[in-house]
Design a protein around this motif. Structure first.
Motif, PDB file in Angstrom:
ATOM      1  N   PHE A  49      -6.361   0.559  16.727  1.00  0.00           N
ATOM      2  CA  PHE A  49      -7.271  -0.276  16.199  1.00  0.00           C
ATOM      3  C   PHE A  49      -7.084  -1.628  17.454  1.00  0.00           C
ATOM      4  CE2 PHE A  49      -8.206  -4.533  14.046  1.00  0.00           C
ATOM      5  CZ  PHE A  49      -9.325  -4.041  13.494  1.00  0.00           C
ATOM      6  N   PRO A  50      -8.366  -2.154  18.088  1.00  0.00           N
ATOM      7  CA  PRO A  50      -9.771  -1.961  17.438  1.00  0.00           C
ATOM      8  C   PRO A  50     -10.451  -0.767  18.042  1.00  0.00           C
ATOM      9  CG  PRO A  50      -9.424  -3.937  18.750  1.00  0.00           C
ATOM     10  CD  PRO A  50      -8.082  -3.368  18.729  1.00  0.00           C
ATOM     11  N   CYS A  83      -5.104   8.037  -1.772  1.00  0.00           N
ATOM     12  CA  CYS A  83      -4.466   7.013  -0.839  1.00  0.00           C
ATOM     13  C   CYS A  83      -4.083   5.660  -1.836  1.00  0.00           C
ATOM     14  CB  CYS A  83      -5.434   6.416   0.168  1.00  0.00           C
ATOM     15  SG  CYS A  83      -6.425   5.502  -0.136  1.00  0.00           S
ATOM     16  N   GLU A 101      -1.597   5.808   1.952  1.00  0.00           N
ATOM     17  CA  GLU A 101      -2.490   5.244   2.636  1.00  0.00           C
ATOM     18  C   GLU A 101      -2.309   4.671   4.005  1.00  0.00           C
ATOM     19  OE1 GLU A 101      -3.718   1.466   0.434  1.00  0.00           O
ATOM     20  OE2 GLU A 101      -5.124   0.896   2.060  1.00  0.00           O
ATOM     21  N   GLN A 152     -14.794   7.659  16.536  1.00  0.00           N
ATOM     22  CA  GLN A 152     -13.514   6.595  16.197  1.00  0.00           C
ATOM     23  C   GLN A 152     -14.053   5.643  14.947  1.00  0.00           C
ATOM     24  OE1 GLN A 152     -15.105   6.714  19.179  1.00  0.00           O
ATOM     25  NE2 GLN A 152     -13.282   7.879  20.226  1.00  0.00           N
ATOM     26  N   THR A 172      -2.302   7.520   6.158  1.00  0.00           N
ATOM     27  CA  THR A 172      -3.552   8.337   6.389  1.00  0.00           C
ATOM     28  C   THR A 172      -4.273   7.284   7.455  1.00  0.00           C
ATOM     29  OG1 THR A 172      -3.808   9.168   4.126  1.00  0.00           O
ATOM     30  CG2 THR A 172      -6.055   8.668   5.369  1.00  0.00           C
ATOM     31  N   ARG A 173      -4.052   5.892   7.231  1.00  0.00           N
ATOM     32  CA  ARG A 173      -4.955   4.954   8.186  1.00  0.00           C
ATOM     33  C   ARG A 173      -4.358   4.933   9.715  1.00  0.00           C
ATOM     34  NH1 ARG A 173      -7.728   0.368   6.264  1.00  0.00           N
ATOM     35  NH2 ARG A 173      -7.488   0.043   3.923  1.00  0.00           N
ATOM     36  N   ASP A 184     -11.962   2.189  14.468  1.00  0.00           N
ATOM     37  CA  ASP A 184     -12.544   1.107  13.569  1.00  0.00           C
ATOM     38  C   ASP A 184     -11.559   0.803  12.382  1.00  0.00           C
ATOM     39  OD1 ASP A 184     -14.561   1.033  15.052  1.00  0.00           O
ATOM     40  OD2 ASP A 184     -15.911   1.835  13.812  1.00  0.00           O
ATOM     41  N   THR A 185     -10.644   1.562  12.125  1.00  0.00           N
ATOM     42  CA  THR A 185     -10.079   1.463  10.694  1.00  0.00           C
ATOM     43  C   THR A 185      -8.880   0.658  10.928  1.00  0.00           C
ATOM     44  OG1 THR A 185     -10.616   3.696  10.135  1.00  0.00           O
ATOM     45  CG2 THR A 185      -9.054   2.599   8.821  1.00  0.00           C
ATOM     46  N   PRO A 186      -8.788  -0.516   9.979  1.00  0.00           N
ATOM     47  CA  PRO A 186      -7.589  -1.493  10.464  1.00  0.00           C
ATOM     48  C   PRO A 186      -6.410  -1.005   9.592  1.00  0.00           C
ATOM     49  CG  PRO A 186      -9.087  -2.340   8.738  1.00  0.00           C
ATOM     50  CD  PRO A 186      -9.768  -1.078   9.159  1.00  0.00           C
ATOM     51  N   ILE A 187      -5.280  -1.680   9.931  1.00  0.00           N
ATOM     52  CA  ILE A 187      -3.835  -1.348   9.449  1.00  0.00           C
ATOM     53  C   ILE A 187      -3.109  -2.709   9.345  1.00  0.00           C
ATOM     54  CG2 ILE A 187      -2.667  -0.683  11.246  1.00  0.00           C
ATOM     55  CD1 ILE A 187      -1.441   1.567   9.501  1.00  0.00           C
ATOM     56  N   LYS A 188      -2.323  -2.789   8.230  1.00  0.00           N
ATOM     57  CA  LYS A 188      -1.453  -4.031   8.187  1.00  0.00           C
ATOM     58  C   LYS A 188      -0.686  -4.005   9.214  1.00  0.00           C
ATOM     59  CE  LYS A 188      -3.406  -6.904   5.572  1.00  0.00           C
ATOM     60  NZ  LYS A 188      -4.196  -8.039   6.379  1.00  0.00           N
ATOM     61  N   ARG A 189      -0.302  -4.707  10.188  1.00  0.00           N
ATOM     62  CA  ARG A 189       0.896  -4.757  10.923  1.00  0.00           C
ATOM     63  C   ARG A 189       1.705  -5.758  10.547  1.00  0.00           C
ATOM     64  NH1 ARG A 189      -0.111  -2.690  16.524  1.00  0.00           N
ATOM     65  NH2 ARG A 189      -1.855  -1.667  16.649  1.00  0.00           N
ATOM     66  N   CYS A 234       0.993  -1.076   0.025  1.00  0.00           N
ATOM     67  CA  CYS A 234      -0.041  -0.216   0.026  1.00  0.00           C
ATOM     68  C   CYS A 234       0.866   1.390  -0.072  1.00  0.00           C
ATOM     69  CB  CYS A 234      -0.839  -0.056   1.153  1.00  0.00           C
ATOM     70  SG  CYS A 234      -0.248   0.191   2.721  1.00  0.00           S
ATOM     71  N   MET A 262      -6.905   8.327  10.637  1.00  0.00           N
ATOM     72  CA  MET A 262      -7.795   7.255  11.093  1.00  0.00           C
ATOM     73  C   MET A 262      -7.585   6.670  12.383  1.00  0.00           C
ATOM     74  SD  MET A 262      -9.835   7.986   8.814  1.00  0.00           S
ATOM     75  CE  MET A 262     -11.345   7.140   9.439  1.00  0.00           C
ATOM     76  N   TYR A 278      -8.379  -7.105   4.340  1.00  0.00           N
ATOM     77  CA  TYR A 278      -8.569  -6.797   5.652  1.00  0.00           C
ATOM     78  C   TYR A 278      -9.193  -7.907   6.370  1.00  0.00           C
ATOM     79  CZ  TYR A 278      -5.872  -2.851   4.834  1.00  0.00           C
ATOM     80  OH  TYR A 278      -4.508  -1.882   4.466  1.00  0.00           O
TER      81      TYR A 278
END
Ligand SMILES: Cc1cc2nc3c(=O)[nH]c(=O)nc-3n(C[C@H](O)[C@H](O)[C@H](O)COP(=O)(O)OP(=O)(O)OC[C@H]3O[C@@H](n4cnc5c(N)ncnc54)[C@H](O)[C@@H]3O)c2cc1C
Ligand SMILES: Cc1cc2nc3c(=O)[nH]c(=O)nc-3n(C[C@H](O)[C@H](O)[C@H](O)COP(=O)(O)OP(=O)(O)OC[C@H]3O[C@@H](n4cnc5c(N)ncnc54)[C@H](O)[C@@H]3O)c2cc1C
Ligand code: SF4
Ligand code: SF4
Ligand code: FES
Lengths: 476, 263
Positions: free
Chosen positions: A277-278, B206, A264, B26, A267-268, A281-286, A260, A272, B244
């Motif tokens: 998280f959680p 993005c 992106e 949130q 921004t996540r 609500d917005t997830p991100i790749k760890r 990504c 966001m 996701y």
């Protein structure tokens, strides 16, 4: 006199104390703690108060550096802050994010022999001091002029222009596409480098100046510029929408899951708050192993966010050598300290699929520096047969950004150049369309916070003149 | 189904546009299609399927409740003109976005045949609305509980074999759009689909919504959401929609625990 200078030159620069690298690499708190008043006075005492302040010429908005540092020496910290604010509306931001080593501090006389005065750190100190001790000083506003101006985009350029226009007595509306104001300061630069509370404070200030802030307003979609000028009665518009379109490499596998853009990813994380998280609500790749591609501030920020999200290894893959990295020196240093692994003179050639649509490795090729190119930098050329693979689960291209055509394509009468940047007059921000001014990254391409602010200020002056004389002549 | 008061968006909305909402501070930014709009009342209508955290949260809201943010109208609107004979295919919640397009195509003088399909009768909606804007309406359910027991591509194939059709518009799950395009390709009929990639900003900033169309990378939010269906790489779209899933499951569990705690 000579001896005094000599004495000052031997005084060591007062470094800011910081969170230890291995601690901060796992949290999102700000890295440096800031100066104490005594540390600030100590650092200020190294300044020679040079008469014509060569440092000032290095600052794009010509902050009166010798004067504000002199006030610090006298422990007049609030006055020092007001002095900075005469030229720079966002010192708490600039003190933290300006590339001082190529701007003000690059010209500092003290830097000729030893280490330059820590101008950025001092600027940050007085701004933070004001935030902690001073009331927010709202200037007396002049009699309303009855003129209405619209500012599009709430990044540093838009904020500065809105402040100046409000101070001139115009009725100002600031339109922002996202749900939070601040532009890159909010969605791009991470919390550990620029706490969001600082940006929020600046936004609070412009609200107090009477600027109306309209969030969630994508101009070009919700309203066009013509509608604002003709229907809604705005006398002038300032377009300062940044250059937000991310670039990709155009290599195979770039659309795999796990790849990504830095925009992106950041921004996540920032806008966001996906690092919470959680709860948010917005997830991100760890990722466990993360590759960031690029060598600018954006790449540094993405790499350090990935680390803070728990990555075991973060590789920074850059096709030139460290000397050519456009990122702020301080951040390159921080990244090293935190354990980011630099893979220099290396270029990615493709991403490899794990068979399920996720990235599992990146193939790279070694580069060597060849002849200098147009920019004067030695051009990297691939070394034949040197391909190798690095195992990763997240890849973040941070290759820079381009102009976003969303708004400009709704304005056929606005001149843009071939890459989509708006043509605007340097001194005033005037464009080919009457009543429309532009500045910041959407005119210059990705640059710096302080340059966008400078453009915002010049456009505010341009708008003032235009509202007075209604004179329009555009020579690009 | 929801009506949202958003005067500015209602004023500008056109068939094919979508908007973004955030239910709370949130919350995440979620794209939904503008299924209908009332410029007088200043409202937009949206129909959504409860698939994850945000849509479940939306489902718990009552009349008069507020949501934090609404942003739009976004995306390019549909290209409406007189094509001649058109077939509009809506699958599942895709029925909602197809409705304003079918209505506009009808108003533009086209002969509109609509096919709407759902897994089962109970989740089928807007039959009357669709009938009112169509010359002919065909209903399918996967389990045969209503209309014809079939997937939408079966009646579509029959129509295309029987008569000359100038355009097909298909909106629904990616897998449905993929097979609609396979069917129309066979009959060489131009097909427009509306893609539902994962989005964040939805202003082109993005690249999260990127899809492959005609061999090129495009951003659904600004280049779409409508594309020439025969050029779309649906397999890639479907993979990216799965991107996701582990995180979304965590989010769902989180909201379940949260609700359990509160009740
Ligand atoms: C991750 C990252 C790190 C950086 N680090 C540094 C640093 O350390 N030091 C430094 O000096 N510079 C840094 N930069 C560069 C700097 O942030 C930019 O040069 C600067 O923010 C440009 O300001 P601007 O006002 O032109 O636009 P932006 O800050 O980009 O703001 C533009 C705003 O306009 C809004 N907008 C866009 N389109 C529309 C529309 N159609 N309608 C309404 N609103 C719209 C956007 O949402 C955004 O909020 C960094 C940039 C990034 C991305
Ligand atoms: C242009 C456009 C129009 C859409 N119109 C509608 C509509 O009218 N009605 C409707 O029910 N749905 C619509 N969708 C899909 C809708 O956005 C997703 O169902 C919603 O985001 C799911 O959020 P969630 O939190 O409930 O589920 P999550 O738990 O977050 O996700 C469940 C599934 O939804 C998808 N999804 C998740 N986040 C996003 C996101 N930000 N954007 C898109 N998809 C996502 C993924 O495939 C995921 O597997 C549209 C999507 C797009 C891009
Ligand atoms: S604004 Fe930036 S360049 Fe100017 S003095 Fe402050 S830190 Fe230096
Ligand atoms: S050049 Fe350096 S020493 Fe001289 S006034 Fe500026 S900061 Fe002080
Ligand atoms: S959603 Fe971010 S570019 Fe489309």
């Amino acid at each position: 006199m000579e001896t005094m200078i000599e004495e000052k030159k031997t005084k060591p620069r007062v470094d800011m104390r910081e969170q230890p690298p291995l601690v901060r690499a796992r949290n999102f708190l700000e890295v440096p703690y800031g100066y104490t008043p005594d540390e600030a006075v100590e650092e200020a005492s190294r300044c020679l108060s040079c008469k014509n302040g060569p440092c000032r010429q290095g600052c794009p908005v010509e902050v009166d550096i010798p004067a504000f540092i002199a006030l610090i020496k006298e422990r007049k910290f609030l006055d020092a802050c007001y002095k900075v604010k005469e030229r720079n509306a966002l010192p708490a931001v600039c003190g933290r994010v300006c590339p001082q080593e190529v701007q003000c501090e690059a010209r500092c006389l003290m830097g000729k022999k030893g280490k330059s005065v820590a101008i950025g750190n001092l600027e940050r100190f007085v701004a933070d001091y004001e935030a902690d001790h001073g009331d927010m000083k709202i200037p007396e506003l002049p009699k309303p002029t009855g003129r209405k101006a619209a500012v599009i985009g709430s990044g540093p350029g838009g904020l500065t222009c809105a402040v100046d226009l409000a101070k001139a007595g115009h009725q100002v509306t600031l339109f922002e596409a996202l749900h939070k104001p601040g532009g890159v300061l909010i969605y791009g630069i991470p919390e550990f480098r620029l706490p969001k509370a600082i940006v929020e404070r600046e936004v609070e200030y412009i609200r107090k100046l009477g600027v109306e802030l309209v969030l969630n307003a994508v101009i070009g979609k919700l309203h066009t510029i013509d509608e604002l000028l003709d229907g809604d009665g705005y006398d002038a518009c300032f377009i300062c929408i940044g250059a937000g379109l991310p670039m990709f490499l155009g290599i195979p596998g770039e659309n795999l899951n796990g790849v990504c853009s830095a925009n992106e990813f950041l921004t996540r994380a920032n806008l966001m708050k996906a690092y919470l998280f959680p709860e948010y609500d917005t997830p991100i790749k760890r990722g466990r192993r993360v590759a960031v591609l690029g060598g600018g501030n954006v790449a540094m920020d993405a790499a350090r966010v990935a680390l803070r999200l728990g990555a075991e290894k973060v590789y920074l893959i850059y096709r030139r050598s460290e000397a050519e990295m456009p990122a702020r020196k301080a951040e390159v240093h921080h990244a090293h300290e935190e354990g980011i692994e630099f893979m220099l003179l290396t270029n990615p050639t493709r991403f490899i699929d794990d068979g399920k649509g996720n990235v599992c490795a990146v193939e790279c090729i070694k580069m060597e520096l060849g002849e200098p190119d147009e920019s004067g930098r030695r051009k990297p050329v691939p070394v034949k047969g040197s391909e190798f693979q690095v195992e990763i689960d997240v890849a973040i291209p941070a290759l820079g950004t381009r102009a976003n055509p969303l708004l400009t394509k709704t304005m056929p009468d606005l001149t843009v150049n071939r890459s989509g940047y708006i043509a605007a007059e340097e001194g005033t921000g005037m464009t080919s369309k009457k009543g429309v001014f532009a500045g910041g990254d959407i005119v210059t391409g990705s640059a710096t916070v302080i340059l966008a602010m400078g453009a915002g200020r010049r456009a505010a002056n341009g708008i003032n003149d235009y509202l007075k004389w209604k004179y329009w002549e555009f020579k690009a | 189904m929801f009506d949202i008061e958003a005067r500015g968006i209602a004023r500008k909305a056109k068939p094919g546009n979508f908007f973004i909402l955030r239910t709370h501070e949130q919350g995440e930014r979620v794209p939904l299609t503008i299924a209908d709009f009332d410029r007088e009342r200043g409202t937009i209508t949206t129909v959504f399927q409860k698939v994850g955290k945000t849509t479940h949260h939306l489902g718990t809201l009552n009349e008069g409740d507020f949501i934090t943010d609404v942003i739009g109208p976004l995306g390019n609107h549909s290209h409406i003109k007189k094509f001649g004979n058109v077939v509009c295919v809506g699958g599942g919640v895709g029925i909602a976005p197809v409705f304003p397009i079918a209505r506009a195509l009808k108003e533009a003088g086209n002969k509109v045949i609509s096919i709407i399909g759902a897994r089962t009768k109970s989740i089928l909606f807007w039959e009357e609305k669709m009938r009112n804007v169509s010359d002919d309406l065909i209903i399918t359910t996967d389990d045969g509980s209503y209309g014809t027991k079939a997937v939408v591509t079966i009646p579509l194939d029959e129509i295309l074999s029987k008569e000359k059709v100038n355009l097909v518009v298909a909106i629904g799950p990616a897998i449905m759009m993929k097979f609609v395009c396979k069917t129309t390709e066979k009959h060489r009929v131009e097909t427009i689909v509306s893609l539902n990639s994962i989005m964040i900003d939805a202003t082109g900033m993005c690249g999260g919504c990127r899809v492959q169309v005609g061999g090129e990378t495009k951003y659904t939010c600004v280049d779409g959401p409508e594309f020439n269906g025969h050029e779309v790489d649906f397999d890639l779209l479907m993979k990216r929609l799965q991107g996701y899933i582990p995180e979304e499951n965590i989010a769902m569990n989180h909201i379940r625990e949260d609700m359990a705690r509160r009740s």
